[in-house]
Design a protein around this motif. Structure first.
Motif, PDB file in Angstrom:
ATOM      1  N   PHE A 232      10.357 -64.069 -10.642  1.00  0.00           N
ATOM      2  CA  PHE A 232      10.881 -64.130 -11.687  1.00  0.00           C
ATOM      3  C   PHE A 232       9.785 -63.310 -12.519  1.00  0.00           C
ATOM      4  O   PHE A 232      10.019 -62.439 -13.508  1.00  0.00           O
ATOM      5  N   GLU A 233       8.456 -63.613 -12.539  1.00  0.00           N
ATOM      6  CA  GLU A 233       7.503 -62.959 -13.568  1.00  0.00           C
ATOM      7  C   GLU A 233       7.229 -61.650 -13.157  1.00  0.00           C
ATOM      8  O   GLU A 233       6.908 -60.786 -14.103  1.00  0.00           O
ATOM      9  N   VAL A 234       7.486 -61.181 -11.937  1.00  0.00           N
ATOM     10  CA  VAL A 234       7.273 -59.882 -11.582  1.00  0.00           C
ATOM     11  C   VAL A 234       8.481 -58.972 -12.312  1.00  0.00           C
ATOM     12  O   VAL A 234       8.351 -57.997 -12.870  1.00  0.00           O
ATOM     13  N   LEU A 235       9.689 -59.699 -12.026  1.00  0.00           N
ATOM     14  CA  LEU A 235      10.728 -58.986 -12.830  1.00  0.00           C
ATOM     15  C   LEU A 235      10.469 -58.700 -14.427  1.00  0.00           C
ATOM     16  O   LEU A 235      10.686 -57.849 -14.963  1.00  0.00           O
ATOM     17  N   ASP A 236       9.847 -59.677 -15.045  1.00  0.00           N
ATOM     18  CA  ASP A 236       9.498 -59.866 -16.536  1.00  0.00           C
ATOM     19  C   ASP A 236       8.523 -58.527 -16.800  1.00  0.00           C
ATOM     20  O   ASP A 236       8.844 -57.913 -17.724  1.00  0.00           O
ATOM     21  N   VAL A 237       7.459 -58.656 -15.740  1.00  0.00           N
ATOM     22  CA  VAL A 237       6.289 -57.327 -15.878  1.00  0.00           C
ATOM     23  C   VAL A 237       6.892 -56.077 -15.899  1.00  0.00           C
ATOM     24  O   VAL A 237       6.756 -55.361 -16.697  1.00  0.00           O
ATOM     25  N   LEU A 238       7.905 -56.002 -14.829  1.00  0.00           N
ATOM     26  CA  LEU A 238       8.496 -54.491 -14.734  1.00  0.00           C
ATOM     27  C   LEU A 238       9.478 -54.253 -15.762  1.00  0.00           C
ATOM     28  O   LEU A 238       9.504 -53.088 -16.276  1.00  0.00           O
ATOM     29  N   ALA A 239      10.204 -55.046 -16.478  1.00  0.00           N
ATOM     30  CA  ALA A 239      10.858 -54.962 -17.689  1.00  0.00           C
ATOM     31  C   ALA A 239      10.204 -54.333 -18.702  1.00  0.00           C
ATOM     32  O   ALA A 239      10.569 -53.680 -19.516  1.00  0.00           O
ATOM     33  N   ARG A 240       8.890 -55.277 -18.847  1.00  0.00           N
ATOM     34  CA  ARG A 240       8.084 -54.817 -20.130  1.00  0.00           C
ATOM     35  C   ARG A 240       7.326 -53.551 -19.984  1.00  0.00           C
ATOM     36  O   ARG A 240       6.728 -53.003 -20.856  1.00  0.00           O
ATOM     37  N   HIS A 241       7.362 -53.198 -18.548  1.00  0.00           N
ATOM     38  CA  HIS A 241       6.364 -51.806 -18.311  1.00  0.00           C
ATOM     39  C   HIS A 241       7.255 -50.793 -17.569  1.00  0.00           C
ATOM     40  O   HIS A 241       7.303 -50.655 -16.461  1.00  0.00           O
ATOM     41  N   PRO A 242       8.212 -50.314 -18.047  1.00  0.00           N
ATOM     42  CA  PRO A 242       9.246 -49.472 -17.522  1.00  0.00           C
ATOM     43  C   PRO A 242       8.763 -48.253 -16.818  1.00  0.00           C
ATOM     44  O   PRO A 242       9.388 -47.447 -16.020  1.00  0.00           O
ATOM     45  N   GLU A 243       7.435 -47.812 -17.220  1.00  0.00           N
ATOM     46  CA  GLU A 243       6.856 -46.709 -16.543  1.00  0.00           C
ATOM     47  C   GLU A 243       6.080 -47.003 -15.210  1.00  0.00           C
ATOM     48  O   GLU A 243       5.675 -45.940 -14.411  1.00  0.00           O
ATOM     49  N   VAL A 244       6.036 -48.232 -15.068  1.00  0.00           N
ATOM     50  CA  VAL A 244       5.463 -48.638 -13.543  1.00  0.00           C
ATOM     51  C   VAL A 244       6.112 -48.361 -12.513  1.00  0.00           C
ATOM     52  O   VAL A 244       7.436 -48.963 -12.506  1.00  0.00           O
ATOM     53  N   ILE A 245       5.871 -47.509 -11.393  1.00  0.00           N
ATOM     54  CA  ILE A 245       6.565 -47.620 -10.339  1.00  0.00           C
ATOM     55  C   ILE A 245       6.029 -48.652  -9.174  1.00  0.00           C
ATOM     56  O   ILE A 245       6.704 -49.164  -8.087  1.00  0.00           O
ATOM     57  N   GLY A 246       4.530 -48.574  -9.002  1.00  0.00           N
ATOM     58  CA  GLY A 246       3.924 -49.500  -8.034  1.00  0.00           C
ATOM     59  C   GLY A 246       3.234 -50.438  -8.805  1.00  0.00           C
ATOM     60  O   GLY A 246       2.324 -50.245  -9.842  1.00  0.00           O
ATOM     61  N   LEU A 247       3.416 -51.614  -8.694  1.00  0.00           N
ATOM     62  CA  LEU A 247       2.641 -52.814  -9.185  1.00  0.00           C
ATOM     63  C   LEU A 247       1.505 -53.344  -8.067  1.00  0.00           C
ATOM     64  O   LEU A 247       1.983 -53.881  -7.209  1.00  0.00           O
ATOM     65  N   PRO A 248       0.420 -53.302  -8.520  1.00  0.00           N
ATOM     66  CA  PRO A 248      -0.777 -53.910  -7.637  1.00  0.00           C
ATOM     67  C   PRO A 248      -0.668 -55.343  -7.729  1.00  0.00           C
ATOM     68  O   PRO A 248      -0.458 -55.780  -8.794  1.00  0.00           O
ATOM     69  N   VAL A 249      -0.900 -55.867  -6.443  1.00  0.00           N
ATOM     70  CA  VAL A 249      -0.969 -57.552  -6.432  1.00  0.00           C
ATOM     71  C   VAL A 249      -2.692 -57.538  -6.331  1.00  0.00           C
ATOM     72  O   VAL A 249      -3.329 -56.974  -4.970  1.00  0.00           O
ATOM     73  N   LEU A 250      -3.234 -58.195  -6.763  1.00  0.00           N
ATOM     74  CA  LEU A 250      -4.685 -58.517  -6.764  1.00  0.00           C
ATOM     75  C   LEU A 250      -5.117 -59.960  -6.325  1.00  0.00           C
ATOM     76  O   LEU A 250      -4.355 -60.927  -6.956  1.00  0.00           O
ATOM     77  N   GLU A 251      -6.283 -60.148  -5.429  1.00  0.00           N
ATOM     78  CA  GLU A 251      -6.811 -61.652  -5.475  1.00  0.00           C
ATOM     79  C   GLU A 251      -8.308 -61.292  -5.533  1.00  0.00           C
ATOM     80  O   GLU A 251      -8.873 -60.604  -4.722  1.00  0.00           O
ATOM     81  N   ASN A 252      -8.735 -62.175  -6.304  1.00  0.00           N
ATOM     82  CA  ASN A 252     -10.149 -62.017  -6.675  1.00  0.00           C
ATOM     83  C   ASN A 252     -10.738 -60.651  -7.021  1.00  0.00           C
ATOM     84  O   ASN A 252     -11.835 -60.266  -6.403  1.00  0.00           O
ATOM     85  N   GLY A 253      -9.955 -59.964  -7.625  1.00  0.00           N
ATOM     86  CA  GLY A 253     -10.361 -58.530  -7.910  1.00  0.00           C
ATOM     87  C   GLY A 253     -10.165 -57.396  -6.835  1.00  0.00           C
ATOM     88  O   GLY A 253     -10.640 -56.307  -6.898  1.00  0.00           O
TER      89      GLY A 253
END
Length: 422
Positions: free
Chosen positions: A40-61
């Protein structure tokens, strides 16, 4: 965002430009998520950033995956997916093996990596990391294609600028020869037309008190490789002729043959030029040529040809006299170092017309039958227009040549010389 205008306006050399455009130059800031973020949070991020095609997933940098907008939205749109996965970790729909490249990687290497990884990287983008493999940003396939295109265009521009300047240099080598021809002959033409911007044909003329020496040469290849050979020949010719050997065209061919074979290492069967540790390539370069000494004081001409004939149209005669050259070219590996060409003397009378040509005209394919232009057609044209000035004869031949070529590809450089003895 990338500053493409900087590439367009750059005056740096290609290597300097390529060193500036590395993976880091493609880097975009992007929102990121962690495994703790829900779908759900990812859907919200994508909705707020329509220019984003690929969304990086990070763990400890460190990047552990990449979420593709289209794939993620399609998955979440399926029946019951929101109920099942909405509050679960977003890693359920991430690509666990995205392309990761170091920030200092060259654009060329990045493009190779993208091609190897398949179409998904062009769509999803790729992760850019520092030397410690920590996440820095994301690169997109769109930006990569733009930079590769601009660098290719810049490369083409720099190459064409170099070739254009090389053309100026090549023409300057022949300027003194044109001046000597103009001072020695009243009725003549000298047409030099490379197939490309620069070419492998070359002409040389040097005047003396009692006559002039003329050489027409067709060096190996055309374009840039041929032009390099003409510069070698030009350097040799400039120091070849002296008062004591100007009347010996065959001797001049022999001398330049030895110079070419020695300079290019084409002397023995053991000669190889290493190109790669596991490959060898033999140099086999040289030229076909016609050398003539015109003794204006005594009305005679001495000719020596290396696979190139001389065309004589005596004043008042109905047909040509063709004087063939020897069957060996200059400098090639199958031409002996001590090969001796033959001098052939031709008596000259007032009004006699002499012609030399490289094989660019003769070998050109064209016409309805798609066959070579040929020597016979060339001589027939010259006979038809023999009463005209030499310049007008040249124009008539070239007009027919271009019409004959039609839509066929130009095969070679064209050099054509003629004069009327006075």
């Amino acid at each position: 965002m990338l500053n493409m205008q900087a590439v367009k306006e750059s005056t740096a050399g290609l290597s300097e430009i390529e060193s500036e455009y590395i993976a880091r130059s493609l880097m975009r800031d992007s929102p990121t998520v962690t495994p703790q973020h829900t779908c759900f949070e990812v859907l919200d991020v994508l909705a707020r950033h329509p220019e984003v095609i690929g969304l990086p997933v990070l763990e400890n940098g460190f990047a552990i995956g990449l979420i593709n907008r289209g794939i993620f939205n399609d998955e979440m749109a399926k029946p019951f997916r929101r109920d099942l996965y909405g509050r679960k970790s977003c890693i359920a729909f991430m690509d666990k093996q995205p392309l990761v490249v170091p920030e200092t990687m060259s654009i060329q290497d990045v493009s190779f990596k993208v091609i190897e990884s398949g179409g998904k990287t062009l769509n999803d983008g790729f992760i850019i990391v520092n030397p410690e493999n920590q996440y820095l940003g994301i690169g997109t396939g769109e930006d990569l294609v733009k930079v590769v295109s601009f660098l290719q265009a810049e490369k083409n521009r720099l190459v064409m600028e170099s070739i254009n300047y090389a053309s100026v240099i090549q023409k300057s080598f022949m300027r003194s020869s044109r001046d000597d021809l103009a001072s020695m002959l009243k009725d003549y033409f000298m047409h030099w037309e490379p197939r490309d911007k620069v070419g492998g044909d070359y002409f040389f003329c040097k005047k003396f008190n009692d006559g002039f020496f003329m050489a027409l040469m067709d060096c190996t290849g055309h374009g840039v490789p041929g032009a390099f050979m003409t510069l070698i020949m030009a350097a040799f010719m400039d120091h070849l002729l002296q008062d004591n050997n100007r009347t010996d065209p065959a001797g001049a061919l022999g001398l330049i043959n030895r110079k070419v074979k020695t300079a290019l290492g084409q002397i023995s069967e053991d000669n190889v030029v290493p190109i790669h540790p596991e490959q060898h390539e033999r140099s086999d370069d040289g030229m076909d040529a016609a050398f003539i000494w015109v003794d204006q004081a005594n009305n005679k001409m001495v000719f020596a040809g290396a696979k190139t004939p001389l065309f004589c149209l005596p004043s008042g005669e109905a047909d040509f006299v063709v004087v063939d050259g020897d069957k060996k070219g200059v400098g090639y590996t199958d031409t002996p170092l001590d090969y001796a060409w033959t001098n052939k003397t031709v008596a000259l009378s007032k009004g006699d017309m002499i012609y030399l040509t490289t094989d660019g005209i003769i070998d050109q394919i064209g016409g309805l039958k798609k066959i070579a232009f040929g020597k016979k057609r060339l001589m027939q044209l010259l006979l038809k227009h023999r009463v005209k000035s030499m310049e007008d004869q040249c124009e008539a031949v070239l007009r027919n040549y271009y019409e004959y070529q039609g839509n066929q590809r130009r095969r070679d450089d064209v050099s054509f010389f003629g004069f009327r003895h006075n």
